[in-house]
Motif scaffolding. Sequence first.
Motif, mmCIF file in Angstrom:
data_model
loop_
_atom_site.group_PDB
_atom_site.id
_atom_site.type_symbol
_atom_site.label_atom_id
_atom_site.label_comp_id
_atom_site.label_asym_id
_atom_site.label_seq_id
_atom_site.Cartn_x
_atom_site.Cartn_y
_atom_site.Cartn_z
ATOM 1 N N ARG A 60 0.828 -1.205 0.000
ATOM 2 C CA ARG A 60 0.000 0.000 0.000
ATOM 3 C C ARG A 60 0.863 1.256 0.000
ATOM 4 O O ARG A 60 0.536 2.256 -0.655
ATOM 5 C CB ARG A 60 -0.939 -0.004 1.210
ATOM 6 N N GLU A 96 0.875 4.353 -2.731
ATOM 7 C CA GLU A 96 0.736 5.779 -2.417
ATOM 8 C C GLU A 96 1.892 6.588 -2.996
ATOM 9 O O GLU A 96 1.690 7.712 -3.472
ATOM 10 C CB GLU A 96 0.642 5.993 -0.904
ATOM 11 N N SER A 123 -1.960 9.922 3.747
ATOM 12 C CA SER A 123 -3.130 9.390 3.041
ATOM 13 C C SER A 123 -3.140 7.866 2.953
ATOM 14 O O SER A 123 -4.188 7.282 2.679
ATOM 15 C CB SER A 123 -3.202 9.974 1.632
ATOM 16 N N ARG A 126 -5.830 5.803 4.427
ATOM 17 C CA ARG A 126 -7.152 6.209 3.934
ATOM 18 C C ARG A 126 -7.979 6.842 5.052
ATOM 19 O O ARG A 126 -9.059 6.366 5.422
ATOM 20 C CB ARG A 126 -7.870 5.016 3.315
ATOM 21 N N LYS A 148 -10.303 9.192 7.439
ATOM 22 C CA LYS A 148 -11.579 9.892 7.292
ATOM 23 C C LYS A 148 -11.376 11.407 7.405
ATOM 24 O O LYS A 148 -12.148 12.183 6.852
ATOM 25 C CB LYS A 148 -12.567 9.400 8.342
ATOM 26 N N ARG A 171 -9.866 11.101 -3.660
ATOM 27 C CA ARG A 171 -9.713 9.658 -3.865
ATOM 28 C C ARG A 171 -10.197 8.869 -2.657
ATOM 29 O O ARG A 171 -10.788 7.799 -2.791
ATOM 30 C CB ARG A 171 -8.242 9.337 -4.153
ATOM 31 N N HIS A 172 -9.942 9.396 -1.461
ATOM 32 C CA HIS A 172 -10.314 8.671 -0.252
ATOM 33 C C HIS A 172 -11.596 9.200 0.382
ATOM 34 O O HIS A 172 -12.061 8.649 1.380
ATOM 35 C CB HIS A 172 -9.183 8.745 0.781
ATOM 36 N N SER A 217 -11.996 11.921 2.031
ATOM 37 C CA SER A 217 -11.685 12.464 3.356
ATOM 38 C C SER A 217 -12.287 13.855 3.550
ATOM 39 O O SER A 217 -12.535 14.579 2.592
ATOM 40 C CB SER A 217 -10.168 12.563 3.540
#
Length: 227
Positions: free
Chosen positions: A123, A127, A158, A161, A163, A192-193, A195
Amino acid sequence: MSDPVLSLTDATLALDGNAGRVEILHGITLDVQSGESVGLVGPSGSGKSSLLMLMGGLEQATSGHVTALGQDLTAMDEDQLARFRRDTMGIVFQSFHLIPTMTALENVATPLELAGHRDAFDRALEELKTVGLEARADHYPSQMSGGEQQRVALARASAPRPKILLADEPTGNLDEANGAAIIEMLFGLRDRHGSTLVLVTHAPELAQRCDRVVRLRDGRIDGGDMA
């Protein structure tokens, strides 16, 4: 309307220094909704960064209440706050705060490892690709420019991911070109997330990208907030 993601009610902040007690924030009441982007602006010393620190649980309110995702941050101890930030927030600072003895990949993977993700390095590499630094994965912060270090810091914030994404002067140490690139990446990662984004900035072009601007002066919200 749904419950706000971040909510401050009559929040104050006072810190003890060599010259005695300093009142920094006075009676701040503010709600931030899910998916909203809010820019905190105002003169130096107006309390912008302190307000961001309250939202992130990095400072505890002296009085009043601060809630995030329905949780009362003022009721948590340091360990509870650290776990809450780890699981729900990404924070980007002006001065990057990368770990100098870790590569870019290791810096980005660290919060994922702490959260128990078995695919932390996969992951993290994904990123780094997103911020255009896949080729720099094995480089240390000292081997990268300021703009590259801030991109690593963005990737690290990020990667879980979050909130809630908080950014304190994310373009403050960068030249115009790198600052513009960081702005695009910051809002791209937010989109993208999905947020909620709150950022402190002196840069008008960054504030203008936000859904709403909140102005501070002398530790108070100055004349309400602006769309």
